[in-house]
Design an enzyme around this catalytic site. Sequence first.
Site, PDB file in Angstrom:
ATOM      1  N   LYS A  84       0.851  -1.191   0.000  1.00 58.53           N
ATOM      2  CA  LYS A  84       0.000   0.000   0.000  1.00 58.53           C
ATOM      3  C   LYS A  84       0.888   1.243   0.000  1.00 58.53           C
ATOM      4  O   LYS A  84       1.775   1.386   0.855  1.00 58.53           O
ATOM      5  CB  LYS A  84      -0.857  -0.030   1.278  1.00 58.53           C
ATOM      6  CG  LYS A  84      -2.215   0.590   1.158  1.00 58.53           C
ATOM      7  CD  LYS A  84      -2.994   0.232   2.416  1.00 58.53           C
ATOM      8  CE  LYS A  84      -4.298   0.946   2.482  1.00 58.53           C
ATOM      9  NZ  LYS A  84      -4.926   0.777   3.801  1.00 58.53           N
TER      10      LYS A  84
HETATM   11  C1  E4P Z   1      -8.248   1.273   4.290  1.00 61.91           C
HETATM   12  O1  E4P Z   1      -7.458   0.874   3.511  1.00 61.91           O
HETATM   13  C2  E4P Z   1      -8.224   2.638   4.866  1.00 61.91           C
HETATM   14  O2  E4P Z   1      -6.983   2.917   5.406  1.00 61.91           O
HETATM   15  C3  E4P Z   1      -9.324   2.741   5.871  1.00 61.91           C
HETATM   16  O3  E4P Z   1     -10.504   2.229   5.293  1.00 61.91           O
HETATM   17  C4  E4P Z   1      -9.529   4.138   6.415  1.00 61.91           C
HETATM   18  O4  E4P Z   1     -10.702   4.152   7.209  1.00 61.91           O
HETATM   19  P1  E4P Z   1     -11.030   5.331   8.240  1.00 61.91           P
HETATM   20  O5  E4P Z   1     -11.293   6.568   7.464  1.00 61.91           O
HETATM   21  O6  E4P Z   1     -12.239   4.847   8.983  1.00 61.91           O
HETATM   22  O7  E4P Z   1      -9.822   5.476   9.111  1.00 61.91           O
END
Ligand code: E4P
Length: 220
Positions: A84
């Site tokens: 990522k």
């Molecule tokens: C996933 O890859 C993201 O980092 C995550 O869904 C972010 O979610 P949040 O906005 O609830 O922290």
Amino acid sequence: MKFFVDTADLKEIKELAATGLLDGVTTNPSLVAKSGHANFVELIKEIAAIVPGPVSAEVAATEYEPMLEEAKFLAKLAKNIAVKVPLTPAGLKVCRQLADQGAMVNVTLCFSAAQAILAAKAGAAFVSPFVGRLDDIGARGMDLISEICQIYANYPQFETQVLVASVRSPQHVVQAALVGAHVATIPPKVIRQLFDHPLTDKGLAQFIADWQKSGQKILG
Ligand code: E4P
């Protein structure tokens, strides 16, 4: 539509993997910190051994060279790692390098359709638009998902999957499915909420009561 779970909590991942409904896992630095696990690399290896689908592991560096080193290292931890990277110039440069080497890359922190076009051009396996965080600032997160799905559909050479992130409710999941998003990454609590309907509970209670009155048994 694929379901990923958005957590770094091993107990939750094991429980949800056992349901057979899980297609992958996403983590981020905040979720790793929340998990309390002391060793990120070991944690990612454990998760990747539990769930055969893509497991997102996020780089920490923000500059190109160190990010590339981290990304290459993470990509080798298991066959199902999706590295990522943030949607920045350095992140997309790393994305292109890794994609050219056959690695899966999830480009995260996407908040516009323009950014999603760049992620596809960089060869990302997934792009992660954050619906909840857009809703939080008064924008319409799901409109962005719809736009990205339409744009990608216009260009069959784009192989990037739309991974709906920052999901806060079952409605987000349903809306993402309606507009044709490939994947939703969903917090464990919201996955459990997907099962819920008061008429299911009421109907089941009635069936159990009537069955008991009948005095019958299916087995024995
Ligand atoms: C996933 O890859 C993201 O980092 C995550 O869904 C972010 O979610 P949040 O906005 O609830 O922290």
